[in-house]
Scaffold this motif. Structure first.
Motif, PDB file in Angstrom:
ATOM      1  N   THR A  82       0.901  -1.086  -0.039  1.00 45.29           N
ATOM      2  CA  THR A  82       0.044   0.062  -0.027  1.00 45.29           C
ATOM      3  C   THR A  82       0.917   1.278   0.044  1.00 45.29           C
ATOM      4  N   ARG A  83       1.897   1.171   0.668  1.00 48.28           N
ATOM      5  CA  ARG A  83       2.877   2.355   0.734  1.00 48.28           C
ATOM      6  C   ARG A  83       3.292   2.565  -0.813  1.00 48.28           C
ATOM      7  N   ALA A  84       3.665   1.571  -1.438  1.00 49.12           N
ATOM      8  CA  ALA A  84       3.810   1.923  -2.895  1.00 49.12           C
ATOM      9  C   ALA A  84       2.842   2.368  -3.701  1.00 49.12           C
ATOM     10  N   PHE A  85       1.596   2.140  -3.429  1.00 51.81           N
ATOM     11  CA  PHE A  85       0.391   2.273  -4.227  1.00 51.81           C
ATOM     12  C   PHE A  85       0.284   3.696  -3.856  1.00 51.81           C
ATOM     13  N   ILE A  86       0.301   4.258  -2.642  1.00 50.03           N
ATOM     14  CA  ILE A  86      -0.054   5.893  -2.573  1.00 50.03           C
ATOM     15  C   ILE A  86       1.099   6.627  -2.927  1.00 50.03           C
ATOM     16  N   SER A  87       2.230   6.025  -3.207  1.00 56.94           N
ATOM     17  CA  SER A  87       3.320   6.629  -3.703  1.00 56.94           C
ATOM     18  C   SER A  87       3.247   6.734  -5.191  1.00 56.94           C
ATOM     19  N   GLY A  88       2.433   6.091  -6.022  1.00 58.01           N
ATOM     20  CA  GLY A  88       2.635   5.938  -7.366  1.00 58.01           C
ATOM     21  C   GLY A  88       3.581   4.904  -7.751  1.00 58.01           C
ATOM     22  N   VAL A  89       4.060   4.050  -7.223  1.00 58.32           N
ATOM     23  CA  VAL A  89       5.291   3.254  -7.697  1.00 58.32           C
ATOM     24  C   VAL A  89       4.516   2.016  -7.996  1.00 58.32           C
ATOM     25  N   PRO A  90       4.528   1.508  -9.283  1.00 59.45           N
ATOM     26  CA  PRO A  90       3.702  -0.001  -9.573  1.00 59.45           C
ATOM     27  C   PRO A  90       4.459  -1.316  -9.178  1.00 59.45           C
ATOM     28  N   VAL A  91       4.784  -1.140  -8.054  1.00 58.36           N
ATOM     29  CA  VAL A  91       5.443  -2.606  -7.649  1.00 58.36           C
ATOM     30  C   VAL A  91       4.418  -3.305  -6.397  1.00 58.36           C
ATOM     31  N   TRP A  92       3.335  -2.612  -6.361  1.00 61.86           N
ATOM     32  CA  TRP A  92       2.224  -3.234  -5.306  1.00 61.86           C
ATOM     33  C   TRP A  92       1.545  -4.317  -6.252  1.00 61.86           C
ATOM     34  N   GLY A  93       0.718  -5.043  -5.713  1.00 66.31           N
ATOM     35  CA  GLY A  93      -0.063  -6.048  -6.466  1.00 66.31           C
ATOM     36  C   GLY A  93      -1.166  -6.550  -5.285  1.00 66.31           C
ATOM     37  N   THR A  94      -1.895  -7.399  -6.208  1.00 71.87           N
ATOM     38  CA  THR A  94      -3.150  -8.050  -5.544  1.00 71.87           C
ATOM     39  C   THR A  94      -2.754  -9.487  -5.245  1.00 71.87           C
ATOM     40  N   LEU A  95      -2.776 -10.108  -4.086  1.00 70.75           N
ATOM     41  CA  LEU A  95      -2.342 -11.223  -3.813  1.00 70.75           C
ATOM     42  C   LEU A  95      -3.574 -12.159  -3.459  1.00 70.75           C
ATOM     43  N   GLU A 120      23.461  -9.638   2.930  1.00 67.57           N
ATOM     44  CA  GLU A 120      23.582  -8.773   1.859  1.00 67.57           C
ATOM     45  C   GLU A 120      24.751  -8.249   1.511  1.00 67.57           C
ATOM     46  N   SER A 121      26.042  -8.433   2.391  1.00 65.57           N
ATOM     47  CA  SER A 121      27.338  -8.165   2.055  1.00 65.57           C
ATOM     48  C   SER A 121      28.114  -9.052   1.107  1.00 65.57           C
ATOM     49  N   GLN A 122      27.359 -10.324   0.910  1.00 64.87           N
ATOM     50  CA  GLN A 122      27.888 -11.190   0.161  1.00 64.87           C
ATOM     51  C   GLN A 122      27.466 -11.128  -1.160  1.00 64.87           C
ATOM     52  N   VAL A 123      26.387 -10.872  -1.474  1.00 71.34           N
ATOM     53  CA  VAL A 123      25.555 -11.010  -2.679  1.00 71.34           C
ATOM     54  C   VAL A 123      26.129  -9.953  -3.678  1.00 71.34           C
ATOM     55  N   ARG A 124      25.986 -10.438  -5.037  1.00 71.79           N
ATOM     56  CA  ARG A 124      26.371  -9.298  -6.180  1.00 71.79           C
ATOM     57  C   ARG A 124      25.901  -8.305  -6.343  1.00 71.79           C
ATOM     58  N   LEU A 125      24.296  -8.086  -5.933  1.00 76.14           N
ATOM     59  CA  LEU A 125      23.641  -6.867  -6.225  1.00 76.14           C
ATOM     60  C   LEU A 125      22.283  -7.103  -4.951  1.00 76.14           C
ATOM     61  N   PHE A 126      21.906  -5.825  -4.380  1.00 74.54           N
ATOM     62  CA  PHE A 126      20.876  -5.791  -3.446  1.00 74.54           C
ATOM     63  C   PHE A 126      19.851  -4.495  -3.882  1.00 74.54           C
ATOM     64  N   ARG A 127      18.626  -4.940  -3.756  1.00 72.07           N
ATOM     65  CA  ARG A 127      17.548  -3.662  -3.927  1.00 72.07           C
ATOM     66  C   ARG A 127      16.605  -3.715  -3.008  1.00 72.07           C
ATOM     67  N   TYR A 128      15.884  -2.549  -2.725  1.00 70.19           N
ATOM     68  CA  TYR A 128      15.009  -2.401  -1.769  1.00 70.19           C
ATOM     69  C   TYR A 128      13.532  -2.094  -2.344  1.00 70.19           C
ATOM     70  N   GLY A 129      12.606  -2.328  -1.498  1.00 73.38           N
ATOM     71  CA  GLY A 129      11.327  -1.522  -2.124  1.00 73.38           C
ATOM     72  C   GLY A 129      10.327  -2.289  -3.046  1.00 73.38           C
ATOM     73  N   CYS A 130      10.409  -3.590  -3.237  1.00 71.70           N
ATOM     74  CA  CYS A 130       9.462  -4.140  -4.374  1.00 71.70           C
ATOM     75  C   CYS A 130       8.334  -4.777  -3.871  1.00 71.70           C
ATOM     76  N   ASP A 131       8.146  -4.867  -2.484  1.00 70.20           N
ATOM     77  CA  ASP A 131       6.998  -5.578  -1.790  1.00 70.20           C
ATOM     78  C   ASP A 131       6.924  -6.932  -2.619  1.00 70.20           C
ATOM     79  N   CYS A 132       5.471  -7.335  -2.849  1.00 74.00           N
ATOM     80  CA  CYS A 132       5.338  -8.584  -3.412  1.00 74.00           C
ATOM     81  C   CYS A 132       5.907  -8.949  -4.918  1.00 74.00           C
ATOM     82  N   TYR A 133       6.312  -7.492  -5.618  1.00 75.19           N
ATOM     83  CA  TYR A 133       6.786  -7.660  -6.932  1.00 75.19           C
ATOM     84  C   TYR A 133       8.002  -8.410  -6.967  1.00 75.19           C
ATOM     85  N   ALA A 134       8.885  -8.386  -5.815  1.00 81.01           N
ATOM     86  CA  ALA A 134      10.022  -9.003  -5.714  1.00 81.01           C
ATOM     87  C   ALA A 134       9.955 -10.627  -6.052  1.00 81.01           C
TER      88      ALA A 134
END
Length: 257
Positions: A88-101, A175-189
């Motif tokens: 919902t935080r993504a939804f109200i921020s206009g970021v399209p990583v929210w979803g219906t589960l 996190e310190s061991q992986v090639r790449l890390f990203r934040y903030g994708c909710d269910c889309y991850a």
């Protein structure tokens, strides 16, 4: 009789009709917490009601566990698990990583599920025959990526600020061991993991409706999703999902110390 993919699509369309017109529309927001911020919108409530109405009409003997409108018949053989807007935080921020589960459990175990992202036009569906994608890329069977080691892995979490104390230390070590890390994708991850684009998702403090629709999609694509102690994830809590057994075992070895 079990529902089929077409019925899940009907549920997704009913939810989409309530969520998508409200996305990026300056909607009203209610805070569910007296201290802190846990937002809920008209879209959350209306989408869940639309889903529940179809379930109650077509499968009246099934139970329902929903985020916004309470639970019915959780002791029944079949129980639907609904999160009308995950992220919902993504939804109200206009970021399209929210979803219906939307998930279905039999005797407490997730057997069918869907991750729906109306704005991108993507659906990730799973039943006993595996996991399927439909969207701008066409229709295809989902399969996770067989990454061999954490050092080659891509890791997602909603926010590292949700971890504290020992959990934070364990997360940061991975996190310190992986090639790449990203934040903030909710269910889309989790959808990206099932599609083979990323390798690992680590989160905590999840509710049953946060994972009910996701579990079958991950497992049907060949991935692994459990609690940090290796248990079944249907009740939520601290969750790890991985595309390959190798990455799962390396990450969970840290989480279980």
């Amino acid at each position: 009789m079990l529902p089929d993919r077409s019925f899940f699509n009907r549920l997704a369309e009913a939810a989409r009709a309530e969520t998508l017109p409200r996305f990026r529309s300056g909607l009203d927001i209610t805070n569910k917490l007296s201290s802190g911020f846990d937002p809920v919108t008209e879209g959350d409530r209306a989408a869940e009601l639309a889903i529940r109405a179809l379930i109650e009409e077509n499968f009246p003997g099934h139970g329902i566990l929903g985020e916004e409108h309470g639970n019915v018949g959780l002791d029944r053989e079949y129980v639907w698990v609904i999160d009308p807007i995950d992220g919902t935080r993504a939804f109200i921020s206009g970021v399209p990583v929210w979803g219906t589960l939307i998930g279905l459990q039999k005797d407490g175990r997730a057997i069918m599920g869907m991750i729906e992202q109306p704005f991108t036009g993507e659906r990730y569906f799973a039943d006993q025959n595996g996991s399927l994608y439909t969207g701008p890329e066409g229709d295809r069977r989902l399969a996770t990526r067989q990454c061999d080691t954490l050092s080659n892995a891509i890791l997602f979490t909603t926010s590292p600020h949700l971890f504290a104390g020992d959990e934070m230390e364990k997360y940061r070590e991975i996190e310190s061991q992986v090639r790449l890390f990203r934040y903030g994708c909710d269910c889309y991850a989790y959808a990206l993991l099932a599609a083979g684009h990323i390798d690992l998702v680590i989160e905590n403090s999840l509710k049953p409706y946060d994972v009910g629709g996701i579990i079958p999609v991950i497992e049907g694509a060949g991935g692994i999703i459990t609690t940090w102690d290796g248990g079944r994830p249907e009740n939520g809590g601290s969750i790890i999902a991985a595309g390959s057994r190798a990455v799962y075992e390396q990450a969970i070895a840290v989480l279980q110390r």
